[in-house]
Motif scaffolding. Structure first.
Motif, PDB file in Angstrom:
ATOM      1  N   MET A   1       0.889  -1.122   0.099  1.00 52.59           N
ATOM      2  CA  MET A   1      -0.174   0.066  -0.057  1.00 52.59           C
ATOM      3  C   MET A   1       0.809   1.219  -0.122  1.00 52.59           C
ATOM      4  O   MET A   1       2.115   1.199   0.115  1.00 52.59           O
ATOM      5  CB  MET A   1      -1.025   0.127   1.148  1.00 52.59           C
TER       6      MET A   1
ATOM      7  N   TYR B   1       5.052  -0.742   6.948  1.00 49.48           N
ATOM      8  CA  TYR B   1       4.031  -1.740   7.030  1.00 49.48           C
ATOM      9  C   TYR B   1       4.508  -3.179   6.950  1.00 49.48           C
ATOM     10  O   TYR B   1       5.025  -3.391   5.653  1.00 49.48           O
ATOM     11  CB  TYR B   1       2.880  -1.613   6.352  1.00 49.48           C
TER      12      TYR B   1
ATOM     13  N   TRP C   1       1.117  -1.444  10.848  1.00 50.64           N
ATOM     14  CA  TRP C   1       2.160  -0.502  10.890  1.00 50.64           C
ATOM     15  C   TRP C   1       3.211  -0.569  12.116  1.00 50.64           C
ATOM     16  O   TRP C   1       2.733  -0.872  13.262  1.00 50.64           O
ATOM     17  CB  TRP C   1       1.612   0.684  10.746  1.00 50.64           C
TER      18      TRP C   1
ATOM     19  N   SER D   1      -7.293   2.956   5.662  1.00 52.34           N
ATOM     20  CA  SER D   1      -5.821   3.195   4.877  1.00 52.34           C
ATOM     21  C   SER D   1      -6.013   4.860   4.298  1.00 52.34           C
ATOM     22  O   SER D   1      -7.134   5.107   3.905  1.00 52.34           O
ATOM     23  CB  SER D   1      -5.721   2.324   3.613  1.00 52.34           C
ATOM     24  N   LYS D   2      -4.880   5.255   3.993  1.00 49.59           N
ATOM     25  CA  LYS D   2      -4.723   6.422   3.432  1.00 49.59           C
ATOM     26  C   LYS D   2      -5.464   6.423   1.938  1.00 49.59           C
ATOM     27  O   LYS D   2      -6.017   7.274   1.670  1.00 49.59           O
ATOM     28  CB  LYS D   2      -3.297   6.893   3.304  1.00 49.59           C
ATOM     29  N   LYS D   3      -5.199   5.369   1.191  1.00 50.28           N
ATOM     30  CA  LYS D   3      -6.060   5.411  -0.095  1.00 50.28           C
ATOM     31  C   LYS D   3      -7.403   5.625   0.105  1.00 50.28           C
ATOM     32  O   LYS D   3      -8.003   6.156  -0.684  1.00 50.28           O
ATOM     33  CB  LYS D   3      -5.513   4.014  -0.744  1.00 50.28           C
TER      34      LYS D   3
ATOM     35  N   TYR E   1     -11.218  -2.037   8.830  1.00 52.59           N
ATOM     36  CA  TYR E   1     -11.832  -0.592   8.697  1.00 52.59           C
ATOM     37  C   TYR E   1     -12.954  -0.504   9.722  1.00 52.59           C
ATOM     38  O   TYR E   1     -13.587   0.750   9.780  1.00 52.59           O
ATOM     39  CB  TYR E   1     -12.172  -0.312   7.429  1.00 52.59           C
TER      40      TYR E   1
ATOM     41  N   ASP F   1      -9.744  -0.125  -2.976  1.00 52.75           N
ATOM     42  CA  ASP F   1      -9.009  -1.034  -2.066  1.00 52.75           C
ATOM     43  C   ASP F   1     -10.084  -2.115  -1.483  1.00 52.75           C
ATOM     44  O   ASP F   1      -9.642  -2.668  -0.130  1.00 52.75           O
ATOM     45  CB  ASP F   1      -8.370  -0.235  -1.258  1.00 52.75           C
TER      46      ASP F   1
END
Length: 669
Positions: free
Chosen positions: A13, A83, A104, A172-174, A402, A609
């Motif tokens: 990622m 990660y 992470w 996630s940042k994405k 998530y 994702d």
């Protein structure tokens, strides 16, 4: 001298790699290695790469127990997280051991990884492993704590902001970037069209179709064309976004005085309401739990919410048709029973107010509380009670991806006092009361699909695709879960001995179902079957049930005349006084409509994702038997995907929400 080969995989990622120094120490039953820097020529931990390193020891370490990973700064620069996906160690004796990480790791952080076969608490016999397990759970219980959201509701995680969440459960940042982009683009398009923020009322129904310019689906366009039709109205109570509310009706209650004369014109010639009830062809929607909940203020006046009743008839063409609607629980002259033969706009208004109540029940109870909030309970209990080496942790954690992040942010933006759902007719306080009432009545069997379907008498009603697909998914999940559970718990005595597992279900009973014994939820496990059933429910809820109540929101909610959580005018109290102007005045204004549709789009959007249901990109199980079980599970899901596709190809309205390869492995939106 002995040599251990260590393979270290870095995630793929965004920003997963690191320039920092990484050190590893191996711990075995007979000793430990030196703290060794993992350093080959050139970059070592770039995104998506796997590096192989050698750690030498003076003698073999015996059975390998732990791998300690440390990350120290290489340069004076901002902290960059790394990660680490997994570490695979090959011992001098040729044994290959998997040490899953999938998290992470921050600068100057120390992480200890367990490897090999999943282990229950009573199977750890080495003092190092016993201490590691105890310390892990002490830290987890200190770090993840419970908080009361409101009296009568499931408890939540104690973090107040997404930024406080640990990296292992953070979105996630994405995905953050994708969500932000969807919000911006949707808002921009609606603003350019002059829709967002407008207080104007709609001048005619067709004007609403301009909203579809920025996004439409085949189903949303079908809804806009067919929303007035009674057979489509009935279809939605079976296969729309809230398919868990109607039930077979064998006798009408006194507060719903529908007579034979009223409905005779809508039944097959030569039959009667009593005969059709005996034959099992009459069904009812009853929203009595909403009766008496105060609605919110709008422009200085209190809105009205209808905890009403709707009677349905399964006609000889196997179409479920609404045949009588009463908008409030107590009959009176100002609470008439509306019929399909009434003035068209009277009948449309009656159906709209039933859908208004149903949409709020859907969002607050069946969507938010029964999927999002309950999965949060299961997630927090898992993080507090089960160590990462526990087989049930390994099985369930992929289905919690998530969810804590989504819930923590959504409690303000979606469900908070100023959130998107506060615009509903009930408002924030009313929705909270609806949830309290619903949760006090929830039962274990009502959340288990096979028992839910049987209790509502819907085993044989035709064209009920949610039931058909859902029951097949339940059976596939149950078979998979049963195989996994029986692999680790060969007997009921193994279940009794697992104190971590018993602690887990006890916390769920206490914090999820508030110790309510009448609910039928287990507070402890006695048999292997008990464990299998409950874990089947957890996985089904986080995947199939959430998909059923979430993924069709844009399809059905993007056409406000069909479903709206906000209606302005009070429900009709007499017949023959309405018109299309009345309907337009009842619906949300232009700006409110735009906001509601933007919310539906955000909740129904597909993101890059996504982890499809049944895929496990994180390799957590090291045992060949478990890997084979997963393959067989995936094969069953693939077969069902093909079966549903073949059926849908023959339908005018395909049911797509429970297609396995289009469902997510967890609640991520």
């Amino acid at each position: 001298m002995a040599a251990y080969e260590v393979e270290v995989a870095t995630g793929d990622m965004k920003e997963a790699g690191t320039w920092d120094n990484v050190y590893v120490t191996l711990f075995g039953a007979a000793g430990q290695s030196e703290r060794t820097e993992l350093d080959n020529y050139g970059p070592n931990f770039n995104r998506g790469t796997t590096g192989t390193y050698t750690i030498k020891t003076s003698s073999t370490l015996g059975k390998l127990l732990l791998v300690k990973v440390e990350k120290d700064p290489f340069l004076v620069r901002k902290d960059d997280e790394w990660y680490c996906s997994k570490i695979v160690v090959t011992t001098p004796e040729g044994e290959v051991l998997l040490f899953p990480c999938y998290r992470w790791i921050s600068r100057e952080e120390l992480v200890e990884l367990r490897g090999g076969r999943a282990m229950k608490v009573f199977e750890d016999d080495h003092p190092l492993l016993v201490d590691h397990r105890r310390n892990e759970m002490m830290q987890r219980k200190s770090f993840y704590q419970w908080k009361i959201l409101a009296e009568g509701l499931p408890h939540i995680n104690h973090f107040n902001n997404v930024s406080e969440l640990p990296a292992e459960v953070r979105i996630s940042k994405k995905r953050e970037s994708e969500l932000l982009n969807t919000r911006r683009m949707t808002g921009l398009e609606l603003k350019i069209k002059g829709l967002l923020g407008s207080a104007e009322k709609w001048k005619n129904i067709d004007d609403m179709k301009k909203i579809f310019w920025f996004r439409s689906t085949t189903m949303s366009e079908y809804v806009a064309e067919h929303w007035k039709e009674d057979d489509f109205y009935g279809f939605q109570f079976l296969n729309g976004v809230n398919p868990s509310v109607i039930k077979r009706c064998s006798e009408l209650s006194q507060n719903f005085p529908v007579t034979e004369e009223m409905v005779k014109p809508f039944l097959e010639e030569g039959t009667s309401l009593q005969n059709e009830m005996k034959k099992g062809n009459i069904f009812i929607y009853d929203q009595k739990k909403m009766d008496g909940i105060p609605a919110r203020l709008y422009d200085g006046e209190t809105l009205r919410v209808t905890g009403g009743l709707c009677l349905f008839y399964l006609n000889p063409e196997n179409k479920l048709m609404p045949i009588a609607i009463q908008l409030h629980q107590q009959p009176s002259e100002e609470n008439p029973i509306f019929l399909p033969s009434d003035l068209e706009t009277d009948w449309l208004l009656a159906k709209m107010f039933i859908e208004n109540a149903d949409s709020m029940d859907h969002q607050a109870v069946h969507h938010l509380m029964n999927t999002h909030f309950l999965i949060e309970v299961y997630t927090v209990a898992t993080l507090r009670c089960l160590p990462v080496i526990h087989p049930i942790y390994k099985l369930l954690f992929p289905h919690f991806r998530y969810t804590l992040s989504v819930n923590t942010s959504g409690r303000d933006s979606l469900f908070g006092p100023e959130g998107a759902l506060s615009i509903s007719s009930l408002g924030h306080a009313g929705l909270m009361e609806l949830m309290r009432r619903s949760h006090s009545e929830v039962t274990y069997s009502s959340l288990c699909l096979p028992e839910n379907i049987a209790a509502r008498g819907l085993e044989s009603i035709p064209n009920f695709y949610y039931r058909d697909d859902g029951l097949k998914l339940w059976d596939i999940i149950s078979s998979f879960v049963g195989a996994v559970v029986e692999n680790y718990y060969p007997s009921d005595s193994d279940v009794h001995k697992d104190t971590e597992l018993q602690d887990w279900i006890s916390e769920i009973f206490t914090h999820g179902f508030l110790g309510n014994k009448a609910s039928g939820f287990p507070s402890s496990f006695h048999t292997v079957k008990d464990v299998t059933k409950f874990i089947t429910l957890v996985i089904f809820t986080s995947t199939a049930q959430h998909a059923a109540v979430n993924n069709g929101q844009f399809d059905y909610y993007s056409w406000p005349p069909n479903v709206s959580i906000l209606l302005h005018k009070r429900p009709p109290t007499t017949k023959g006084q309405s018109s299309m102007t009345t309907i337009l005045e009842t619906l949300p204004n232009v700006g409110e409509t735009a906001g509601l549709i933007a919310m539906a789009r955000l909740l129904s959007e597909k993101y890059d994702d996504v982890v499809p249901f049944g895929t496990y990109p994180e390799e957590r199980f090291d045992e060949p038997a478990l890997k084979q079980m997963i393959k067989e599970f995936q094969a069953e899901l693939s077969f069902l995907t093909e079966e549903i596709a073949a059926r849908n190809s023959q339908l005018e309205i395909p049911y797509t929400y429970l297609i396995p390869n289009q469902m997510e492995n967890s609640i991520t939106i």
